[in-house]
Design a protein around this motif. Structure first.
Motif, PDB file in Angstrom:
ATOM      1  N   PRO A 183       0.778  -1.154   0.129  1.00 32.25           N
ATOM      2  CA  PRO A 183       0.136   0.005   0.106  1.00 32.25           C
ATOM      3  C   PRO A 183       0.867   1.395   0.074  1.00 32.25           C
ATOM      4  CG  PRO A 183       0.036  -0.810   2.237  1.00 32.25           C
ATOM      5  CD  PRO A 183       0.812  -1.950   1.283  1.00 32.25           C
ATOM      6  N   THR A 184       0.417   2.240  -0.635  1.00 31.19           N
ATOM      7  CA  THR A 184       1.333   3.408  -0.901  1.00 31.19           C
ATOM      8  C   THR A 184       0.493   4.584  -0.335  1.00 31.19           C
ATOM      9  OG1 THR A 184       0.476   3.725  -3.143  1.00 31.19           O
ATOM     10  CG2 THR A 184       2.640   2.598  -2.745  1.00 31.19           C
ATOM     11  N   ASP A 185       1.255   5.875  -0.034  1.00 30.65           N
ATOM     12  CA  ASP A 185       0.583   6.847   0.076  1.00 30.65           C
ATOM     13  C   ASP A 185      -0.234   7.315  -1.093  1.00 30.65           C
ATOM     14  OD1 ASP A 185       1.658   7.316   2.758  1.00 30.65           O
ATOM     15  OD2 ASP A 185       3.418   8.414   2.099  1.00 30.65           O
ATOM     16  N   PRO A 186      -1.255   8.331  -0.875  1.00 31.25           N
ATOM     17  CA  PRO A 186      -2.358   8.611  -1.977  1.00 31.25           C
ATOM     18  C   PRO A 186      -1.384   9.449  -2.947  1.00 31.25           C
ATOM     19  CG  PRO A 186      -3.184   9.394   0.357  1.00 31.25           C
ATOM     20  CD  PRO A 186      -1.877   8.799   0.617  1.00 31.25           C
ATOM     21  N   ALA A 187      -2.018   9.348  -4.356  1.00 28.49           N
ATOM     22  CA  ALA A 187      -1.045   9.882  -5.330  1.00 28.49           C
ATOM     23  C   ALA A 187      -0.867  11.445  -5.205  1.00 28.49           C
ATOM     24  CB  ALA A 187      -1.780   9.525  -6.598  1.00 28.49           C
ATOM     25  N   LEU A 188       0.546  11.626  -5.518  1.00 25.75           N
ATOM     26  CA  LEU A 188       0.676  13.064  -5.017  1.00 25.75           C
ATOM     27  C   LEU A 188       0.088  14.022  -6.465  1.00 25.75           C
ATOM     28  CD1 LEU A 188       4.499  12.562  -4.538  1.00 25.75           C
ATOM     29  CD2 LEU A 188       2.773  13.104  -2.881  1.00 25.75           C
ATOM     30  N   PRO A 189      -0.503  15.134  -6.005  1.00 29.78           N
ATOM     31  CA  PRO A 189      -1.082  15.723  -7.135  1.00 29.78           C
ATOM     32  C   PRO A 189      -0.048  16.698  -7.887  1.00 29.78           C
ATOM     33  CG  PRO A 189      -1.047  16.957  -4.740  1.00 29.78           C
ATOM     34  CD  PRO A 189      -0.909  15.600  -4.698  1.00 29.78           C
ATOM     35  N   ASN A 190      -0.555  17.252  -8.804  1.00 32.09           N
ATOM     36  CA  ASN A 190       0.222  18.148  -9.761  1.00 32.09           C
ATOM     37  C   ASN A 190       1.351  17.364 -10.414  1.00 32.09           C
ATOM     38  OD1 ASN A 190      -1.807  20.301  -8.911  1.00 32.09           O
ATOM     39  ND2 ASN A 190      -0.402  20.627  -7.080  1.00 32.09           N
ATOM     40  N   GLN A 191       1.479  16.386 -10.648  1.00 29.50           N
ATOM     41  CA  GLN A 191       2.670  15.731 -11.096  1.00 29.50           C
ATOM     42  C   GLN A 191       2.383  15.794 -12.793  1.00 29.50           C
ATOM     43  OE1 GLN A 191       5.609  14.372  -9.791  1.00 29.50           O
ATOM     44  NE2 GLN A 191       5.038  15.716  -8.373  1.00 29.50           N
ATOM     45  N   PRO A 192       3.486  16.174 -13.567  1.00 28.84           N
ATOM     46  CA  PRO A 192       3.478  15.799 -14.999  1.00 28.84           C
ATOM     47  C   PRO A 192       3.358  14.382 -15.171  1.00 28.84           C
ATOM     48  CG  PRO A 192       5.004  17.610 -14.391  1.00 28.84           C
ATOM     49  CD  PRO A 192       4.640  16.974 -13.280  1.00 28.84           C
ATOM     50  N   ASP A 193       2.681  13.884 -16.213  1.00 25.45           N
ATOM     51  CA  ASP A 193       2.700  12.505 -16.707  1.00 25.45           C
ATOM     52  C   ASP A 193       3.659  12.209 -17.504  1.00 25.45           C
ATOM     53  OD1 ASP A 193       1.779   9.938 -16.987  1.00 25.45           O
ATOM     54  OD2 ASP A 193       0.404  10.438 -18.493  1.00 25.45           O
ATOM     55  N   LEU A 194       4.987  12.167 -16.901  1.00 22.02           N
ATOM     56  CA  LEU A 194       6.059  11.997 -17.542  1.00 22.02           C
ATOM     57  C   LEU A 194       6.949  10.925 -16.541  1.00 22.02           C
ATOM     58  CD1 LEU A 194       7.539  15.583 -18.017  1.00 22.02           C
ATOM     59  CD2 LEU A 194       6.632  14.111 -19.855  1.00 22.02           C
ATOM     60  N   PRO A 195       7.232   9.808 -17.408  1.00 22.93           N
ATOM     61  CA  PRO A 195       8.023   8.662 -16.749  1.00 22.93           C
ATOM     62  C   PRO A 195       9.340   9.059 -16.326  1.00 22.93           C
ATOM     63  CG  PRO A 195       8.069   8.467 -19.066  1.00 22.93           C
ATOM     64  CD  PRO A 195       7.102   9.664 -18.838  1.00 22.93           C
ATOM     65  N   LEU A 196       9.810   8.423 -15.139  1.00 20.46           N
ATOM     66  CA  LEU A 196      11.168   8.760 -14.670  1.00 20.46           C
ATOM     67  C   LEU A 196      12.132   7.920 -15.530  1.00 20.46           C
ATOM     68  CD1 LEU A 196      10.879   7.891 -10.967  1.00 20.46           C
ATOM     69  CD2 LEU A 196      11.812  10.155 -11.900  1.00 20.46           C
ATOM     70  N   PRO A 197      13.231   8.597 -15.558  1.00 21.00           N
ATOM     71  CA  PRO A 197      14.347   8.030 -16.632  1.00 21.00           C
ATOM     72  C   PRO A 197      15.244   7.049 -16.141  1.00 21.00           C
ATOM     73  CG  PRO A 197      15.304  10.025 -15.777  1.00 21.00           C
ATOM     74  CD  PRO A 197      13.603   9.878 -15.387  1.00 21.00           C
ATOM     75  N   PHE A 198      15.058   6.526 -14.955  1.00 22.19           N
ATOM     76  CA  PHE A 198      15.656   5.722 -14.086  1.00 22.19           C
ATOM     77  C   PHE A 198      15.174   4.293 -14.107  1.00 22.19           C
ATOM     78  CE2 PHE A 198      15.495   9.695 -11.323  1.00 22.19           C
ATOM     79  CZ  PHE A 198      16.674  10.186 -11.898  1.00 22.19           C
ATOM     80  N   LEU A 199      16.068   3.225 -14.567  1.00 24.56           N
ATOM     81  CA  LEU A 199      15.972   2.103 -14.828  1.00 24.56           C
ATOM     82  C   LEU A 199      15.588   1.266 -13.436  1.00 24.56           C
ATOM     83  CD1 LEU A 199      18.203   0.999 -17.911  1.00 24.56           C
ATOM     84  CD2 LEU A 199      15.859   2.013 -17.845  1.00 24.56           C
ATOM     85  N   ASP A 200      16.395   1.731 -12.349  1.00 27.42           N
ATOM     86  CA  ASP A 200      16.270   1.000 -11.153  1.00 27.42           C
ATOM     87  C   ASP A 200      14.916   1.699 -10.271  1.00 27.42           C
ATOM     88  OD1 ASP A 200      17.396   3.604 -10.689  1.00 27.42           O
ATOM     89  OD2 ASP A 200      19.124   2.852  -9.813  1.00 27.42           O
ATOM     90  N   VAL A 201      14.279   2.517 -10.957  1.00 24.68           N
ATOM     91  CA  VAL A 201      12.901   2.695 -10.032  1.00 24.68           C
ATOM     92  C   VAL A 201      11.752   2.825 -11.325  1.00 24.68           C
ATOM     93  CG1 VAL A 201      11.532   4.610  -8.946  1.00 24.68           C
ATOM     94  CG2 VAL A 201      14.085   4.477  -8.725  1.00 24.68           C
ATOM     95  N   PRO A 202      11.530   1.548 -11.760  1.00 22.92           N
ATOM     96  CA  PRO A 202      10.417   1.560 -12.610  1.00 22.92           C
ATOM     97  C   PRO A 202       8.843   1.888 -12.030  1.00 22.92           C
ATOM     98  CG  PRO A 202      10.880  -0.734 -11.786  1.00 22.92           C
ATOM     99  CD  PRO A 202      11.929   0.383 -11.052  1.00 22.92           C
ATOM    100  N   ALA A 203       8.125   2.063 -12.943  1.00 20.72           N
ATOM    101  CA  ALA A 203       6.460   2.072 -12.800  1.00 20.72           C
ATOM    102  C   ALA A 203       6.158   1.165 -11.832  1.00 20.72           C
ATOM    103  CB  ALA A 203       5.965   2.341 -13.889  1.00 20.72           C
ATOM    104  N   GLY A 204       5.376   1.521 -10.798  1.00 16.02           N
ATOM    105  CA  GLY A 204       4.951   0.399 -10.018  1.00 16.02           C
ATOM    106  C   GLY A 204       5.781   0.013  -8.753  1.00 16.02           C
ATOM    107  N   TYR A 205       7.171   0.513  -8.713  1.00 15.52           N
ATOM    108  CA  TYR A 205       8.099   0.716  -7.667  1.00 15.52           C
ATOM    109  C   TYR A 205       7.343   1.149  -6.423  1.00 15.52           C
ATOM    110  CZ  TYR A 205      13.010   0.566  -5.330  1.00 15.52           C
ATOM    111  OH  TYR A 205      13.925   0.204  -4.557  1.00 15.52           O
ATOM    112  N   TRP A 206       7.810   0.774  -5.149  1.00 18.07           N
ATOM    113  CA  TRP A 206       7.097   1.083  -4.046  1.00 18.07           C
ATOM    114  C   TRP A 206       7.113   2.739  -3.561  1.00 18.07           C
ATOM    115  CZ3 TRP A 206       8.860   2.942   0.780  1.00 18.07           C
ATOM    116  CH2 TRP A 206      10.199   3.128   0.954  1.00 18.07           C
ATOM    117  N   CYS A 207       8.230   3.372  -3.942  1.00 13.42           N
ATOM    118  CA  CYS A 207       8.148   4.598  -3.754  1.00 13.42           C
ATOM    119  C   CYS A 207       8.276   5.558  -5.202  1.00 13.42           C
ATOM    120  CB  CYS A 207       9.165   5.016  -2.710  1.00 13.42           C
ATOM    121  SG  CYS A 207      10.589   4.550  -3.356  1.00 13.42           S
ATOM    122  N   TYR A 208       7.645   4.865  -6.289  1.00 17.38           N
ATOM    123  CA  TYR A 208       8.004   5.718  -7.631  1.00 17.38           C
ATOM    124  C   TYR A 208       7.396   7.005  -7.463  1.00 17.38           C
ATOM    125  CZ  TYR A 208       7.310   6.492 -12.561  1.00 17.38           C
ATOM    126  OH  TYR A 208       7.396   6.929 -13.804  1.00 17.38           O
TER     127      TYR A 208
END
Length: 378
Positions: A183-208
């Motif tokens: 379970p994670t904290d509620p989604a952070l607001p005001n975030q651009p829908d841009l993926p992270l460039p980091f291969l070691d923090v993929p989408a779905g990572y616990w603190c993405y």
């Protein structure tokens, strides 16, 4: 081999070309302050770019300046650094695509300038953009510098609304360990829908979401163009620099700590933090900027920063349910009780708060994001 020789020849010609005297187009160099450096992005590009040369005159003596590129499909030699007699430093960045193009769009993230000393950016720089035939492109010439990726104030996010449900004996739920079903904290607001460039923090990572927020806010950078190194430790100098950026990087003198070199990236931050009672250093008079920061030290830094900003720091959790609460240093008892009450630093397990444990980069991202959200004023 023939292709490599042709590329090297083109690169030599590129270096030898005189700078274009007049700007053509609306190209701007966007910069953002990060811990230890300055991110650089070109915007307003109007043509296909195959090579570029960027020259900036920094106000400050920075003989150890370097540049970390963010472009993966380019050859980027070490930047040229020239310290002038007037105390300024000219840094020239070269970038060429051996095959294809650097970009065919209107924006190009160049990378991060690491000045290695105190500096100020100029209002303008000199930019040369070349096409595949080494002819200047529109946008070459004098380019303006604009700051658009600045660190947030302490209240850019509305309150999460999350309470202390699932309380541990210490007063709040334990910090999750990485895993697919957390379970994670509620989604952070005001975030651009841009993926992270980091291969070691993929989408779905616990603190993405937290890493993305902190990265896009300019508070933490990657350890390379494609790595965040989430499990690496953070240092005292890094955390103080992040707080300094959050406060807008105000003017600061020099610190009294003998182990804080005047040219270090954290020098101004430590001086600012010391002058405002955010840090006090060790009993022997040193600061230990390269020491891994502990969880109780991070709580103390955040507590004092919040108090410096005039925020309410009266919340106090009961930590007696943690079996290692007796290991908390006297100076950190009140800050850690406050940090626990706000959900910034909770237990590493249901009955352990680990006050002297080090804070990893991913934990720092989560703690800082919670701090920004939970101390929101509006």
């Amino acid at each position: 081999m023939k292709r490599i020789l042709a590329f090297l020849t083109a690169l030599c010609l590129f270096w030898a070309m005189p700078p274009v005297a007049r700007a053509q187009g609306n190209t701007a160099l966007i910069y953002g302050q990060e811990a230890g450096g300055t991110s650089l992005t070109l915007e307003g590009l109007e043509e296909t770019i195959c090579a570029l040369q960027l020259e900036l005159t920094l106000q400050g003596t920075c003989p150890n300046a370097s540049f970390v590129p963010a472009v993966s499909n380019a050859y980027v030699p070490e930047c040229r650094v020239e310290v002038r007699e007037d105390g300024s430093t000219v840094v020239t960045v070269y970038m060429t695509a051996p095959e294809g193009v650097l970009t065919s769009g209107s924006s190009l993230q160049l990378g991060t300038l690491l000045p290695g000393g105190d500096y100020a950016l100029p209002a303008q720089g000199s930019l040369l953009l070349l096409d595949r035939s080494l002819q200047p492109c529109r946008g070459s010439g004098s380019v303006s510098l604009e700051s658009r990726r600045t660190p947030p104030s302490v209240n850019p996010l509305p309150p999460s609304g999350s309470g202390s449900s699932g309380q541990t004996p210490g007063g709040s739920k334990p910090e999750p360990e990485p895993g697919p079903d957390l379970p994670t904290d509620p989604a952070l607001p005001n975030q651009p829908d841009l993926p992270l460039p980091f291969l070691d923090v993929p989408a779905g990572y616990w603190c993405y979401d937290e890493v993305r927020y902190i990265y896009q806010a300019g508070l933490m950078n990657g350890t390379s163009a494609t790595a965040f190194s989430p499990s690496a430790t953070t240092t005292r100098g890094m955390i103080v620099t992040i707080l300094y950026r959050m406060d807008g990087s105000p003017a600061a003198g020099s610190s009294a700590f003998a182990d804080v070199a005047p040219g270090a990236y954290y020098a101004s931050a430590v001086a600012w933090a010391s002058a405002n009672g955010i840090v006090t250093g060790y009993e022997d008079g040193s600061f230990g900027p390269e020491d891994p920061i502990t969880r109780e030290q991070m709580a103390a830094f955040l507590f004092r920063y919040a108090r410096y900003k005039g925020l309410d720091v009266s919340a106090q959790a009961n930590l007696s349910g943690y079996t290692d609460a007796g290991r908390i240093s006297p100076y950190a008892v009140e800050p850690l009780r406050w940090a626990n009450a706000l959900g910034l630093i909770t237990g590493t397990t249901a009955d352990m708060i680990s006050p002297t444990g080090s804070a990893t980069r991913e934990q720092a991202a989560v703690i800082l994001t919670r701090f920004i959200r939970n101390t929101s004023q509006g």
